[in-house]
Design an enzyme around this catalytic site. Structure first.
Site, PDB file in Angstrom:
ATOM      1  N   ASP A  79       0.794  -1.372   0.070  1.00  0.00           N
ATOM      2  CA  ASP A  79       0.009   0.138   0.010  1.00  0.00           C
ATOM      3  C   ASP A  79       0.882   1.323  -0.072  1.00  0.00           C
ATOM      4  O   ASP A  79       2.150   1.085   0.611  1.00  0.00           O
ATOM      5  CB  ASP A  79      -0.726  -0.066   1.216  1.00  0.00           C
ATOM      6  CG  ASP A  79      -2.048  -1.162   1.299  1.00  0.00           C
ATOM      7  OD1 ASP A  79      -2.305  -1.569   0.193  1.00  0.00           O
ATOM      8  OD2 ASP A  79      -2.571  -1.412   2.169  1.00  0.00           O
ATOM      9  N   ARG A  80       0.325   2.362  -0.554  1.00  0.00           N
ATOM     10  CA  ARG A  80       1.000   3.428  -0.640  1.00  0.00           C
ATOM     11  C   ARG A  80       1.692   4.098   0.826  1.00  0.00           C
ATOM     12  O   ARG A  80       2.759   4.412   0.608  1.00  0.00           O
ATOM     13  CB  ARG A  80       0.236   4.873  -1.077  1.00  0.00           C
ATOM     14  CG  ARG A  80       1.103   6.234  -1.492  1.00  0.00           C
ATOM     15  CD  ARG A  80       0.081   6.966  -2.207  1.00  0.00           C
ATOM     16  NE  ARG A  80      -0.809   7.312  -1.191  1.00  0.00           N
ATOM     17  CZ  ARG A  80      -0.712   8.533  -0.284  1.00  0.00           C
ATOM     18  NH1 ARG A  80       0.438   8.951  -0.039  1.00  0.00           N
ATOM     19  NH2 ARG A  80      -1.720   8.675   0.464  1.00  0.00           N
TER      20      ARG A  80
END
Length: 338
Positions: A140-141
């Protein structure tokens, strides 16, 4: 780079789409409104030919029909990201292993296109800026840690097949409250099990991706009846640190499982924790191991890991020993602070 943030210069781009069935018979400005563009924007864009229908000038009130092709040209201003270095952990002609900083997406997506891990590496590290580069594992970012990138489709296919075989991914998370293993097992008796040693919890809560809403973050829910199988193993390290081992790779799996167990990750505003900095969540992919079950074909592609020492207590006990090939990240920035 400005004020500790990395950004790309605004640039022009265009997107061409075939008219979808649900758009047929509707006016252009109505359809554009679904994507957040108001009537004034559509008027200005059609006047400047930044919106074209079938390669020709169009008007906001034009009705879209079957077979129409819409082209939208627009200026892109991508959000900035934290200016943290991308650390190379290992590399050869087939594979590149890096530590991804928090706040940076793995690949072009949504608002982030050029300001993404693969595009920055292409621009600043690879000799051939158009060469193949594909993440084998994706984070995930807001998650930092180990990312393995294949430099060819052949390498990607060989390594992607190892998911669920000889692959082991170890994450460390800082949680808002101590993980109470026994309480979690009582709350979810059919899906949560505490192992006999009392230190390991196996969470099998099934997950379902909620229907996506435009301009809203993707969200995942625990769904005991219609969710897809998901399994995470949790080990407590200290009162606020938890080791997480993925047995499956569902979207947001660790984040949703920990929130359901009553201890959301620090900085995860989507699943129940206040976030001071939306770029940084206290979830870190600490190690990525390929064990003896890995195929020889995949092992032949892997570069030699660079030795990395971690200060996270108990991490070495979770990692596989023997002949495993293990890529370790340096510790996350949040580990040394409270």
């Amino acid at each position: 780079v400005q004020n500790g943030r990395l950004s790309v210069t605004p640039y022009e781009t265009s997107r061409t789409v075939n008219i979808k069935m649900r758009w047929r018979g509707r006016k252009l400005h109505e359809v554009m409104g679904e994507f957040g563009y108001d009537h004034d924007y559509v008027e200005e864009a059609t006047r400047a030919d930044h919106l074209q229908l079938n390669g020709r000038h169009c008007e906001p009130a034009d009705v879209l029909e079957n077979g129409d092709v819409l082209k939208h040209s627009y200026l892109v201003q991508e959000p900035s990201v934290v200016e943290d270095p991308i650390l190379v952990l290992a590399e050869n002609e087939h594979v590149l292993v890096v530590k991804k900083p928090a706040g940076l997406p793995c690949h072009p997506q949504g608002k982030y296109q050029r300001c993404s891990l693969t595009e920055i590496i292409r621009a600043s590290h690879l000799e051939d800026k158009s060469s193949y580069l594909h993440p084998v594992n994706r984070l995930d970012r807001q998650t930092s840690g180990v990312v393995i990138l294949a430099k060819s489709r052949k390498a990607y296919m060989a390594l992607a097949q190892e998911h669920g075989l000889g692959l082991r991914k170890v994450y460390v998370a800082r949680v808002c409250s101590e993980l109470d293993l026994m309480a979690a097992a009582r709350h979810w008796p059919q899906s949560v099990e505490v192992k006999s040693d009392g230190k390991e919890l196996v969470c099998k809560l099934p997950l379902r991706v909620e229907k996506h809403v435009a301009n809203q973050p993707l969200k995942v829910l625990v769904d005991l009846s219609d969710g897809k199988a998901a399994e995470t193993r949790f080990y407590t390290s200290s009162s606020d640190l938890v080791f997480c081992l993925l047995e499956t790779g569902r979207t947001h799996q660790i984040r949703v499982h920990l929130a359901a167990l009553g201890c959301p990750i620090v900085g995860d505003s989507l699943y129940g924790s206040a976030a001071e900095n939306e770029d940084n969540m206290c979830l870190h992919a600490a190690a990525y191991s390929l064990t003896s079950a890995t195929s020889l074909k995949a092992l032949d592609l892997l570069p030699t890991p660079v030795p990395v020492t971690s200060q996270i207590p108990g991490l070495s006990e979770i990692l596989p020993g023997g002949d495993a090939t293990t890529y370790m990240s340096t510790d996350p920035a949040w580990f040394g602070t409270r």
